[in-house]
Design a protein around this motif. Structure first.
Motif, PDB file in Angstrom:
ATOM      1  N   ARG A   1       1.415  -0.558  -0.478  1.00 26.65           N
ATOM      2  CA  ARG A   1      -0.113  -0.054  -0.011  1.00 26.65           C
ATOM      3  C   ARG A   1       0.881   1.564   0.111  1.00 26.65           C
ATOM      4  N   PHE A   2       1.029   1.788  -1.378  1.00 28.63           N
ATOM      5  CA  PHE A   2       1.558   2.922  -1.641  1.00 28.63           C
ATOM      6  C   PHE A   2       0.729   4.780  -0.830  1.00 28.63           C
ATOM      7  N   PHE A   3       1.125   5.467   0.189  1.00 31.79           N
ATOM      8  CA  PHE A   3       0.606   7.009   0.400  1.00 31.79           C
ATOM      9  C   PHE A   3       0.594   8.088   0.093  1.00 31.79           C
ATOM     10  N   GLY A   4       1.967   8.245  -1.316  1.00 32.20           N
ATOM     11  CA  GLY A   4       1.494   9.584  -2.363  1.00 32.20           C
ATOM     12  C   GLY A   4       3.198  10.179  -1.111  1.00 32.20           C
ATOM     13  N   VAL A   5       3.919   9.969  -0.717  1.00 35.64           N
ATOM     14  CA  VAL A   5       4.629  10.597  -0.531  1.00 35.64           C
ATOM     15  C   VAL A   5       6.458   9.558  -0.239  1.00 35.64           C
ATOM     16  N   ALA A   6       7.283  10.205  -1.751  1.00 36.14           N
ATOM     17  CA  ALA A   6       8.719   9.639  -1.538  1.00 36.14           C
ATOM     18  C   ALA A   6       9.336  10.405  -0.263  1.00 36.14           C
ATOM     19  N   LEU A   7      10.318   9.383  -0.180  1.00 39.95           N
ATOM     20  CA  LEU A   7      11.486   9.411   0.873  1.00 39.95           C
ATOM     21  C   LEU A   7      12.528   9.101   0.473  1.00 39.95           C
ATOM     22  N   THR A   8      13.301  10.324   0.814  1.00 43.15           N
ATOM     23  CA  THR A   8      14.694  10.543   0.669  1.00 43.15           C
ATOM     24  C   THR A   8      15.826  10.003   1.566  1.00 43.15           C
ATOM     25  N   ARG A   9      16.811   9.662   1.012  1.00 40.44           N
ATOM     26  CA  ARG A   9      18.565   9.595   2.391  1.00 40.44           C
ATOM     27  C   ARG A   9      19.615  10.184   1.434  1.00 40.44           C
ATOM     28  N   LEU A  10      19.989  10.758   2.783  1.00 43.23           N
ATOM     29  CA  LEU A  10      21.067  11.156   2.271  1.00 43.23           C
ATOM     30  C   LEU A  10      22.611  10.929   3.196  1.00 43.23           C
ATOM     31  N   LEU A  11      23.220  10.109   3.304  1.00 40.39           N
ATOM     32  CA  LEU A  11      24.232  10.817   4.067  1.00 40.39           C
ATOM     33  C   LEU A  11      25.457  11.209   4.186  1.00 40.39           C
ATOM     34  N   VAL A  12      25.505  12.786   4.920  1.00 40.81           N
ATOM     35  CA  VAL A  12      26.440  13.461   4.989  1.00 40.81           C
ATOM     36  C   VAL A  12      27.858  12.701   5.782  1.00 40.81           C
TER      37      VAL A  12
ATOM     38  N   ARG B   1      21.286  19.954  -2.240  1.00 39.88           N
ATOM     39  CA  ARG B   1      21.980  20.823  -3.917  1.00 39.88           C
ATOM     40  C   ARG B   1      23.351  20.271  -4.304  1.00 39.88           C
ATOM     41  N   ALA B   2      23.952  20.434  -3.178  1.00 37.96           N
ATOM     42  CA  ALA B   2      25.799  19.395  -3.724  1.00 37.96           C
ATOM     43  C   ALA B   2      26.075  18.575  -3.435  1.00 37.96           C
ATOM     44  N   MET B   3      24.666  17.100  -3.373  1.00 30.20           N
ATOM     45  CA  MET B   3      25.204  15.543  -3.367  1.00 30.20           C
ATOM     46  C   MET B   3      23.960  14.837  -4.404  1.00 30.20           C
ATOM     47  N   PRO B   4      23.700  15.614  -5.111  1.00 35.50           N
ATOM     48  CA  PRO B   4      22.181  15.195  -5.682  1.00 35.50           C
ATOM     49  C   PRO B   4      22.001  13.767  -6.203  1.00 35.50           C
ATOM     50  N   GLU B   5      23.478  13.155  -6.668  1.00 34.42           N
ATOM     51  CA  GLU B   5      24.101  12.168  -6.886  1.00 34.42           C
ATOM     52  C   GLU B   5      23.620  11.358  -5.903  1.00 34.42           C
ATOM     53  N   GLN B   6      24.116  11.433  -4.762  1.00 30.97           N
ATOM     54  CA  GLN B   6      24.548  10.761  -4.012  1.00 30.97           C
ATOM     55  C   GLN B   6      22.693  10.535  -2.951  1.00 30.97           C
ATOM     56  N   ILE B   7      21.515  10.810  -3.185  1.00 27.72           N
ATOM     57  CA  ILE B   7      20.634  11.202  -2.853  1.00 27.72           C
ATOM     58  C   ILE B   7      20.062   9.083  -3.188  1.00 27.72           C
ATOM     59  N   HIS B   8      19.252   8.642  -2.001  1.00 22.65           N
ATOM     60  CA  HIS B   8      18.470   7.789  -2.101  1.00 22.65           C
ATOM     61  C   HIS B   8      16.773   7.354  -2.425  1.00 22.65           C
ATOM     62  N   TRP B   9      16.294   7.504  -2.861  1.00 21.19           N
ATOM     63  CA  TRP B   9      14.795   7.359  -3.350  1.00 21.19           C
ATOM     64  C   TRP B   9      14.108   6.015  -2.797  1.00 21.19           C
ATOM     65  N   ALA B  10      12.376   6.534  -2.279  1.00 21.47           N
ATOM     66  CA  ALA B  10      11.881   5.521  -2.108  1.00 21.47           C
ATOM     67  C   ALA B  10      10.513   5.822  -2.000  1.00 21.47           C
ATOM     68  N   ARG B  11       9.547   4.791  -1.824  1.00 22.62           N
ATOM     69  CA  ARG B  11       8.622   5.526  -1.121  1.00 22.62           C
ATOM     70  C   ARG B  11       7.893   5.085   0.007  1.00 22.62           C
ATOM     71  N   LEU B  12       7.038   5.830   0.932  1.00 24.92           N
ATOM     72  CA  LEU B  12       6.437   5.246   1.925  1.00 24.92           C
ATOM     73  C   LEU B  12       5.539   4.503   1.612  1.00 24.92           C
ATOM     74  N   GLN B  13       5.824   3.255   2.428  1.00 23.03           N
ATOM     75  CA  GLN B  13       4.696   1.850   2.023  1.00 23.03           C
ATOM     76  C   GLN B  13       4.908   1.056   3.021  1.00 23.03           C
ATOM     77  N   GLU B  14       3.424   0.435   3.631  1.00 26.14           N
ATOM     78  CA  GLU B  14       3.541  -0.469   3.961  1.00 26.14           C
ATOM     79  C   GLU B  14       2.944  -2.087   3.280  1.00 26.14           C
ATOM     80  N   SER B  15       3.433  -3.280   4.069  1.00 26.66           N
ATOM     81  CA  SER B  15       2.432  -4.982   2.910  1.00 26.66           C
ATOM     82  C   SER B  15       1.907  -4.864   4.181  1.00 26.66           C
ATOM     83  N   PRO B  16       0.838  -6.224   4.249  1.00 23.78           N
ATOM     84  CA  PRO B  16       0.180  -6.591   4.414  1.00 23.78           C
ATOM     85  C   PRO B  16       0.468  -7.613   6.371  1.00 23.78           C
ATOM     86  N   LEU B  17       0.667  -7.644   7.256  1.00 30.39           N
ATOM     87  CA  LEU B  17       0.953  -8.647   8.234  1.00 30.39           C
ATOM     88  C   LEU B  17       0.698 -10.022   7.641  1.00 30.39           C
TER      89      LEU B  17
END
Ligand SMILES: Cc1cc2nc3c(=O)[nH]c(=O)nc-3n(C[C@H](O)[C@H](O)[C@H](O)COP(=O)(O)OP(=O)(O)OC[C@H]3O[C@@H](n4cnc5c(N)ncnc54)[C@H](O)[C@@H]3O)c2cc1C
Length: 387
Positions: free
Chosen positions: A177-188, A267-283
Protein backbone atom coordinates in the motif's frame (compact mmCIF):
# COMPACT_ATOMS: atom_id res chain seq x y z
CA UNK A 1 15.23 -29.48 15.21
CA UNK A 2 17.15 -28.37 12.10
CA UNK A 3 16.45 -24.69 11.34
CA UNK A 4 17.38 -22.64 8.25
CA UNK A 5 17.41 -18.85 8.58
CA UNK A 6 17.05 -17.11 5.22
CA UNK A 7 18.68 -13.66 5.30
CA UNK A 8 21.07 -12.31 7.94
CA UNK A 9 20.03 -8.67 8.18
CA UNK A 10 18.59 -7.38 11.44
CA UNK A 11 16.06 -10.11 12.24
CA UNK A 12 18.02 -13.04 10.79
CA UNK A 13 21.27 -12.33 12.62
CA UNK A 14 19.51 -11.92 15.96
CA UNK A 15 17.27 -14.96 15.75
CA UNK A 16 20.31 -17.01 14.69
CA UNK A 17 22.19 -15.78 17.76
CA UNK A 18 19.21 -16.56 20.02
CA UNK A 19 19.11 -20.17 18.78
CA UNK A 20 22.79 -20.97 18.14
CA UNK A 21 24.17 -23.53 20.54
CA UNK A 22 20.82 -24.06 22.29
CA UNK A 23 20.08 -27.70 23.14
CA UNK A 24 17.88 -29.39 20.56
CA UNK A 25 18.59 -26.89 17.75
CA UNK A 26 20.91 -27.09 14.78
CA UNK A 27 20.99 -23.72 13.01
CA UNK A 28 22.20 -22.72 9.54
CA UNK A 29 21.87 -19.20 8.14
CA UNK A 30 22.09 -18.07 4.52
CA UNK A 31 22.53 -14.68 2.89
CA UNK A 32 22.77 -13.62 -0.74
CA UNK A 33 25.61 -11.21 0.14
CA UNK A 34 29.26 -12.19 0.16
CA UNK A 35 30.95 -12.21 3.58
CA UNK A 36 31.66 -8.64 4.68
CA UNK A 37 29.58 -7.08 1.90
CA UNK A 38 27.10 -4.51 3.26
CA UNK A 39 23.99 -3.42 1.41
CA UNK A 40 22.73 0.08 2.35
CA UNK A 41 26.23 0.56 3.75
CA UNK A 42 26.12 4.32 3.62
CA UNK A 43 22.97 5.63 5.22
CA UNK A 44 21.93 5.92 8.85
CA UNK A 45 18.99 4.90 10.98
CA UNK A 46 17.48 5.44 14.38
CA UNK A 47 16.38 2.42 16.37
CA UNK A 48 13.77 2.81 19.11
CA UNK A 49 14.29 2.30 22.87
CA UNK A 50 11.98 -0.72 22.64
CA UNK A 51 14.55 -2.60 20.53
CA UNK A 52 17.21 -1.77 23.10
CA UNK A 53 14.97 -3.05 25.89
CA UNK A 54 14.33 -6.28 23.98
CA UNK A 55 18.08 -6.76 23.50
CA UNK A 56 18.82 -5.90 27.14
CA UNK A 57 16.34 -8.52 28.37
CA UNK A 58 17.19 -11.35 25.96
CA UNK A 59 20.66 -10.71 24.42
CA UNK A 60 22.51 -8.39 26.84
CA UNK A 61 25.87 -8.87 25.13
CA UNK A 62 24.43 -7.68 21.79
CA UNK A 63 22.70 -4.80 23.57
CA UNK A 64 26.07 -3.57 24.87
CA UNK A 65 27.81 -4.04 21.50
CA UNK A 66 25.10 -2.11 19.63
CA UNK A 67 25.12 0.62 22.25
CA UNK A 68 28.92 0.93 21.92
CA UNK A 69 28.70 1.31 18.11
CA UNK A 70 26.06 4.05 18.22
CA UNK A 71 25.09 7.45 19.60
CA UNK A 72 22.21 7.64 22.07
CA UNK A 73 18.86 8.87 20.74
CA UNK A 74 17.47 10.83 23.69
CA UNK A 75 15.44 13.62 22.15
CA UNK A 76 12.98 14.23 19.31
CA UNK A 77 12.22 17.84 18.44
CA UNK A 78 9.95 19.19 15.69
CA UNK A 79 10.38 22.69 14.23
CA UNK A 80 8.95 24.66 11.34
CA UNK A 81 11.43 25.29 8.50
CA UNK A 82 11.73 28.85 9.83
CA UNK A 83 12.79 27.51 13.23
CA UNK A 84 9.66 27.75 15.39
CA UNK A 85 9.65 24.93 17.95
CA UNK A 86 6.48 22.80 17.77
CA UNK A 87 7.39 19.82 19.98
CA UNK A 88 10.34 18.65 22.04
CA UNK A 89 10.12 15.12 23.40
CA UNK A 90 12.54 13.82 26.04
CA UNK A 91 12.71 10.11 25.18
CA UNK A 92 13.70 9.24 28.73
CA UNK A 93 10.33 10.61 29.81
CA UNK A 94 8.61 7.85 27.79
CA UNK A 95 11.24 5.08 27.72
CA UNK A 96 13.54 3.22 30.09
CA UNK A 97 16.70 3.90 28.10
CA UNK A 98 17.64 5.89 24.99
CA UNK A 99 17.25 4.59 21.47
CA UNK A 100 20.27 4.64 19.16
CA UNK A 101 21.49 6.41 16.01
CA UNK A 102 24.04 4.67 13.83
CA UNK A 103 25.08 3.68 10.33
CA UNK A 104 23.46 0.67 8.68
CA UNK A 105 26.88 -0.84 8.02
CA UNK A 106 27.74 -0.63 11.72
CA UNK A 107 24.47 -2.23 12.81
CA UNK A 108 24.93 -5.09 10.36
CA UNK A 109 28.58 -5.53 11.38
CA UNK A 110 27.71 -5.81 15.08
CA UNK A 111 24.74 -8.14 14.53
CA UNK A 112 26.33 -10.42 11.93
CA UNK A 113 29.68 -11.03 13.65
CA UNK A 114 28.42 -13.53 16.28
CA UNK A 115 26.68 -15.71 13.67
CA UNK A 116 29.28 -15.54 10.88
CA UNK A 117 30.46 -19.08 11.70
CA UNK A 118 27.03 -20.57 11.00
CA UNK A 119 26.23 -18.40 7.96
CA UNK A 120 26.65 -19.50 4.38
CA UNK A 121 27.32 -16.36 2.33
CA UNK A 122 26.76 -15.76 -1.38
CA UNK A 123 23.71 -18.03 -1.11
CA UNK A 124 20.64 -16.47 -2.71
CA UNK A 125 17.49 -18.36 -1.75
CA UNK A 126 15.53 -19.13 -4.91
CA UNK A 127 13.24 -22.15 -4.58
CA UNK A 128 11.74 -24.63 -2.14
CA UNK A 129 11.26 -28.38 -2.36
CA UNK A 130 9.14 -30.58 -0.11
CA UNK A 131 11.29 -33.40 1.25
CA UNK A 132 10.45 -36.67 3.02
CA UNK A 133 8.79 -36.57 6.45
CA UNK A 134 7.36 -33.06 6.05
CA UNK A 135 10.78 -31.46 5.87
CA UNK A 136 11.66 -28.57 3.57
CA UNK A 137 14.68 -28.25 1.28
CA UNK A 138 15.57 -24.66 0.31
CA UNK A 139 17.46 -24.23 -2.96
CA UNK A 140 20.09 -21.51 -3.33
CA UNK A 141 21.98 -19.89 -6.17
CA UNK A 142 25.70 -19.32 -5.67
CA UNK A 143 27.94 -16.54 -6.96
CA UNK A 144 28.71 -18.33 -10.25
CA UNK A 145 25.06 -19.04 -11.00
CA UNK A 146 25.15 -22.62 -9.71
CA UNK A 147 22.18 -24.07 -7.78
CA UNK A 148 22.77 -25.96 -4.53
CA UNK A 149 21.05 -27.08 -1.34
CA UNK A 150 22.20 -27.62 2.21
CA UNK A 151 19.98 -30.55 3.11
CA UNK A 152 16.53 -30.75 4.69
CA UNK A 153 15.13 -28.60 7.50
CA UNK A 154 12.26 -28.89 9.99
CA UNK A 155 11.70 -25.13 10.10
CA UNK A 156 12.56 -22.20 7.81
CA UNK A 157 12.69 -18.68 9.28
CA UNK A 158 12.28 -16.06 6.55
CA UNK A 159 14.28 -12.93 7.37
CA UNK A 160 14.94 -11.95 3.77
CA UNK A 161 13.51 -8.45 3.95
CA UNK A 162 10.82 -6.46 2.23
CA UNK A 163 11.01 -8.33 -1.08
CA UNK A 164 11.06 -11.75 0.64
CA UNK A 165 11.46 -14.56 -1.84
CA UNK A 166 10.39 -17.07 0.82
CA UNK A 167 7.11 -15.23 1.38
CA UNK A 168 6.55 -14.90 -2.37
CA UNK A 169 7.10 -18.61 -2.99
CA UNK A 170 4.92 -19.80 -0.12
CA UNK A 171 2.13 -17.19 -0.23
CA UNK A 172 2.31 -15.28 -3.52
CA UNK A 173 3.37 -11.78 -4.49
CA UNK A 174 2.85 -9.06 -1.89
CA UNK A 175 0.88 -5.98 -2.94
CA UNK A 176 2.16 -2.97 -0.99
CA UNK A 177 0.00 0.00 0.00
CA UNK A 178 1.49 3.36 -1.05
CA UNK A 179 0.70 6.70 0.61
CA UNK A 180 1.71 9.28 -2.02
CA UNK A 181 4.95 10.33 -0.33
CA UNK A 182 8.51 9.93 -1.63
CA UNK A 183 11.28 9.41 0.93
CA UNK A 184 14.87 10.44 0.33
CA UNK A 185 17.99 9.45 2.23
CA UNK A 186 21.39 11.13 2.19
CA UNK A 187 24.51 10.43 4.23
CA UNK A 188 26.78 13.44 4.77
CA UNK A 189 30.13 11.82 5.63
CA UNK A 190 31.74 14.99 7.01
CA UNK A 191 29.12 16.87 9.03
CA UNK A 192 31.33 18.59 11.58
CA UNK A 193 29.63 21.91 10.74
CA UNK A 194 26.14 20.44 11.38
CA UNK A 195 24.18 23.00 13.45
CA UNK A 196 22.11 20.47 15.47
CA UNK A 197 23.13 17.57 17.67
CA UNK A 198 20.01 15.40 18.11
CA UNK A 199 17.10 13.87 16.17
CA UNK A 200 15.02 16.66 14.61
CA UNK A 201 12.25 17.20 12.06
CA UNK A 202 11.51 20.40 10.15
CA UNK A 203 8.23 21.05 8.31
CA UNK A 204 7.44 23.37 5.45
CA UNK A 205 3.83 22.53 4.67
CA UNK A 206 3.70 18.76 4.25
CA UNK A 207 7.30 18.59 3.01
CA UNK A 208 9.52 17.47 5.88
CA UNK A 209 13.22 17.10 6.63
CA UNK A 210 14.41 14.68 9.30
CA UNK A 211 18.04 14.51 10.35
CA UNK A 212 20.45 13.51 13.07
CA UNK A 213 24.22 13.27 13.57
CA UNK A 214 25.85 9.82 13.43
CA UNK A 215 28.99 8.39 15.03
CA UNK A 216 32.25 9.40 13.36
CA UNK A 217 31.22 12.97 12.49
CA UNK A 218 28.67 12.01 9.80
CA UNK A 219 24.99 12.99 9.57
CA UNK A 220 21.87 11.47 8.04
CA UNK A 221 19.31 13.61 6.20
CA UNK A 222 15.93 12.19 5.16
CA UNK A 223 13.35 14.07 3.13
CA UNK A 224 9.59 13.51 2.71
CA UNK A 225 8.25 14.78 -0.60
CA UNK A 226 4.50 14.76 -1.41
CA UNK A 227 3.67 12.89 -4.65
CA UNK A 228 0.81 13.79 -7.03
CA UNK A 229 -1.29 10.72 -6.02
CA UNK A 230 -1.05 7.72 -3.64
CA UNK A 231 0.26 5.28 -6.26
CA UNK A 232 2.37 7.75 -8.27
CA UNK A 233 5.99 6.87 -9.11
CA UNK A 234 8.61 9.52 -8.30
CA UNK A 235 8.65 11.94 -11.30
CA UNK A 236 12.13 12.38 -12.84
CA UNK A 237 11.96 16.15 -12.26
CA UNK A 238 11.91 15.59 -8.48
CA UNK A 239 15.49 14.29 -8.64
CA UNK A 240 16.89 17.58 -10.00
CA UNK A 241 19.36 19.20 -7.52
CA UNK A 242 17.15 22.19 -6.67
CA UNK A 243 13.78 20.43 -6.43
CA UNK A 244 13.90 19.28 -2.82
CA UNK A 245 15.47 22.43 -1.30
CA UNK A 246 12.76 24.56 -2.95
CA UNK A 247 10.16 22.45 -1.10
CA UNK A 248 11.81 22.76 2.31
CA UNK A 249 12.75 26.47 2.27
CA UNK A 250 9.84 28.67 3.47
CA UNK A 251 8.57 31.16 0.88
CA UNK A 252 7.88 33.96 3.39
CA UNK A 253 10.79 33.68 5.85
CA UNK A 254 14.46 32.81 6.01
CA UNK A 255 15.13 29.10 6.64
CA UNK A 256 16.48 28.31 10.10
CA UNK A 257 20.21 27.40 10.18
CA UNK A 258 19.46 23.65 10.27
CA UNK A 259 17.25 23.77 7.15
CA UNK A 260 19.72 26.05 5.35
CA UNK A 261 22.54 23.58 6.14
CA UNK A 262 20.54 20.53 4.97
CA UNK A 263 19.39 22.25 1.76
CA UNK A 264 23.00 23.14 0.92
CA UNK A 265 23.94 19.46 1.31
CA UNK A 266 20.98 18.31 -0.81
CA UNK A 267 21.97 20.75 -3.56
CA UNK A 268 25.63 19.67 -3.42
CA UNK A 269 25.08 15.88 -3.39
CA UNK A 270 22.12 15.00 -5.69
CA UNK A 271 23.81 11.84 -7.00
CA UNK A 272 24.16 10.39 -3.49
CA UNK A 273 20.44 10.71 -2.64
CA UNK A 274 18.46 7.43 -2.45
CA UNK A 275 14.76 7.62 -3.34
CA UNK A 276 11.98 5.31 -2.10
CA UNK A 277 8.23 5.55 -1.51
CA UNK A 278 6.34 5.47 1.80
CA UNK A 279 4.65 2.07 1.83
CA UNK A 280 3.55 -0.86 3.96
CA UNK A 281 2.64 -4.48 3.24
CA UNK A 282 0.12 -6.76 4.95
CA UNK A 283 1.27 -8.75 7.98
CA UNK A 284 1.86 -12.47 7.44
CA UNK A 285 3.55 -14.46 10.24
CA UNK A 286 3.71 -18.00 8.94
CA UNK A 287 3.04 -20.23 5.93
CA UNK A 288 3.34 -23.95 5.05
CA UNK A 289 1.31 -24.96 8.16
CA UNK A 290 3.82 -23.26 10.46
CA UNK A 291 6.92 -24.81 8.90
CA UNK A 292 7.84 -21.33 7.58
CA UNK A 293 7.93 -18.38 10.02
CA UNK A 294 8.39 -14.83 8.71
CA UNK A 295 10.13 -12.08 10.71
CA UNK A 296 10.94 -8.40 10.22
CA UNK A 297 10.17 -6.82 6.86
CA UNK A 298 9.42 -10.23 5.33
CA UNK A 299 6.41 -10.41 7.68
CA UNK A 300 5.49 -6.74 8.01
CA UNK A 301 6.86 -3.99 5.78
CA UNK A 302 5.91 -0.85 7.71
CA UNK A 303 6.13 2.88 7.15
CA UNK A 304 9.39 4.22 8.65
CA UNK A 305 7.76 7.27 10.25
CA UNK A 306 8.46 6.21 13.85
CA UNK A 307 11.71 4.39 13.04
CA UNK A 308 10.08 1.05 13.85
CA UNK A 309 11.03 -1.15 10.86
CA UNK A 310 14.38 -2.39 12.12
CA UNK A 311 13.14 -1.87 15.67
CA UNK A 312 10.29 -4.34 15.21
CA UNK A 313 12.65 -6.71 13.41
CA UNK A 314 14.70 -6.76 16.63
CA UNK A 315 11.62 -7.42 18.78
CA UNK A 316 10.48 -10.14 16.37
CA UNK A 317 13.84 -11.89 16.42
CA UNK A 318 14.54 -12.00 20.14
CA UNK A 319 10.97 -12.91 21.12
CA UNK A 320 10.75 -15.59 18.42
CA UNK A 321 14.04 -17.01 19.65
CA UNK A 322 12.68 -17.05 23.21
CA UNK A 323 9.44 -18.79 22.17
CA UNK A 324 11.29 -21.46 20.16
CA UNK A 325 13.71 -22.05 23.04
CA UNK A 326 10.70 -22.55 25.33
CA UNK A 327 9.31 -25.22 22.99
CA UNK A 328 6.69 -23.04 21.24
CA UNK A 329 6.08 -22.71 17.52
CA UNK A 330 4.45 -20.57 14.84
CA UNK A 331 1.05 -20.23 16.57
CA UNK A 332 2.59 -19.03 19.84
CA UNK A 333 4.84 -16.56 17.98
CA UNK A 334 1.87 -15.17 16.05
CA UNK A 335 -0.19 -14.81 19.24
CA UNK A 336 2.63 -12.95 20.93
CA UNK A 337 3.75 -10.74 18.06
CA UNK A 338 0.88 -10.00 15.70
CA UNK A 339 -1.33 -7.83 17.95
CA UNK A 340 1.73 -5.80 18.94
CA UNK A 341 2.94 -5.42 15.35
CA UNK A 342 -0.50 -4.39 14.08
CA UNK A 343 -0.71 -1.78 16.84
CA UNK A 344 2.76 -0.41 15.96
CA UNK A 345 1.81 -0.32 12.27
CA UNK A 346 -1.37 1.63 12.98
CA UNK A 347 0.51 4.06 15.21
CA UNK A 348 3.21 4.55 12.56
CA UNK A 349 0.60 5.37 9.91
CA UNK A 350 -1.29 7.66 12.32
CA UNK A 351 1.98 9.46 13.12
CA UNK A 352 2.48 10.07 9.38
CA UNK A 353 -0.53 12.45 9.45
CA UNK A 354 1.62 15.57 9.24
CA UNK A 355 3.24 14.36 5.99
CA UNK A 356 -0.16 13.55 4.48
CA UNK A 357 -3.35 15.53 5.11
CA UNK A 358 -3.27 16.96 8.66
CA UNK A 359 -2.15 20.49 9.52
CA UNK A 360 1.60 19.96 10.08
CA UNK A 361 1.83 22.65 12.76
CA UNK A 362 -1.15 21.51 14.85
CA UNK A 363 -0.30 17.84 14.24
CA UNK A 364 3.31 18.34 15.34
CA UNK A 365 2.28 20.25 18.47
CA UNK A 366 -0.01 17.33 19.35
CA UNK A 367 2.99 14.96 19.27
CA UNK A 368 4.53 16.72 22.24
CA UNK A 369 1.41 16.15 24.39
CA UNK A 370 -1.03 13.53 25.60
CA UNK A 371 -2.38 11.18 24.31
CA UNK A 372 0.57 10.78 21.90
CA UNK A 373 3.14 10.65 24.73
CA UNK A 374 1.31 7.74 26.40
CA UNK A 375 1.28 5.89 23.10
CA UNK A 376 5.04 6.44 22.77
CA UNK A 377 5.47 5.06 26.27
CA UNK A 378 3.52 1.95 25.32
CA UNK A 379 5.59 1.67 22.12
CA UNK A 380 8.92 2.02 23.89
CA UNK A 381 8.34 -0.06 27.02
CA UNK A 382 5.85 -2.91 26.39
CA UNK A 383 8.28 -5.81 25.98
CA UNK A 384 7.46 -9.00 27.91
CA UNK A 385 10.31 -9.75 30.32
CA UNK A 386 9.75 -13.50 30.15
CA UNK A 387 8.15 -15.98 27.78
C1 LIG B 1 13.71 5.09 3.81
C2 LIG B 1 13.73 4.10 4.94
C3 LIG B 1 14.19 4.51 6.19
C4 LIG B 1 14.17 3.63 7.27
N1 LIG B 1 14.59 4.06 8.49
C5 LIG B 1 14.49 3.27 9.55
C6 LIG B 1 14.86 3.72 10.84
O1 LIG B 1 15.32 4.85 11.02
N2 LIG B 1 14.70 2.88 11.91
C7 LIG B 1 14.20 1.61 11.75
O2 LIG B 1 14.05 0.89 12.76
N3 LIG B 1 13.88 1.13 10.52
C8 LIG B 1 14.01 1.92 9.44
N4 LIG B 1 13.66 1.45 8.22
C9 LIG B 1 13.20 0.07 8.09
C10 LIG B 1 14.34 -0.93 8.04
O3 LIG B 1 15.10 -0.64 6.91
C11 LIG B 1 13.82 -2.36 7.93
O4 LIG B 1 12.61 -2.49 8.60
C12 LIG B 1 14.79 -3.40 8.50
O5 LIG B 1 16.02 -3.39 7.81
C13 LIG B 1 14.17 -4.79 8.42
O6 LIG B 1 15.07 -5.76 8.88
P1 LIG B 1 15.02 -7.23 8.29
O7 LIG B 1 15.95 -8.03 9.09
O8 LIG B 1 13.60 -7.67 8.18
O9 LIG B 1 15.52 -7.09 6.81
P2 LIG B 1 16.95 -6.55 6.25
O10 LIG B 1 17.72 -5.84 7.32
O11 LIG B 1 16.62 -5.83 4.99
O12 LIG B 1 17.72 -7.88 5.94
C14 LIG B 1 17.35 -8.76 4.90
C15 LIG B 1 18.52 -9.70 4.65
O13 LIG B 1 18.09 -10.72 3.77
C16 LIG B 1 19.06 -10.89 2.74
N5 LIG B 1 18.33 -11.42 1.59
C17 LIG B 1 17.37 -10.80 0.86
N6 LIG B 1 16.91 -11.61 -0.10
C18 LIG B 1 17.58 -12.78 0.03
C19 LIG B 1 17.54 -14.03 -0.68
N7 LIG B 1 16.71 -14.25 -1.71
N8 LIG B 1 18.38 -15.01 -0.28
C20 LIG B 1 19.23 -14.83 0.77
N9 LIG B 1 19.31 -13.67 1.46
C21 LIG B 1 18.49 -12.66 1.10
C22 LIG B 1 19.66 -9.52 2.55
O14 LIG B 1 20.94 -9.57 1.96
C23 LIG B 1 19.72 -9.01 4.00
O15 LIG B 1 20.90 -9.40 4.65
C24 LIG B 1 13.71 2.30 7.10
C25 LIG B 1 13.30 1.87 5.84
C26 LIG B 1 13.30 2.77 4.77
C27 LIG B 1 12.85 2.28 3.41
Amino acid sequence: MRIAIIGTGVAGSLVAEMLAGQPGFSVRAFDRLAAGEESEAGTGLNVGPNAMKALRLYLPERHDAVRAASLPWTRWFIDTAAGERLADIDLLGVAEEPGIRLRWSELYRVLRAPVAHLTRHSARFEALEEAAGGKLRPIFRGPDGELFDDGDFDLLIGCDGRYSRLREITDGTVTPRFFGVALTRLLVPDARDCPFDEYGQWFNGHARLLAFPLPGGAAYIAGSVPLPSPDAEVPAAYRAPGYQPALYEPADAAPCPAVAWMCAKLRAMPEQIHWARLQESPLLRHTMQGRVILLGDAAQGMVPTLGQGATQAVEDAVLTGAVLRAGGGAARIAALRDPRVEWVRRLSVAASDTMLRADPVAGSRAKGKEPFLSMLKQLYTYIPDSI
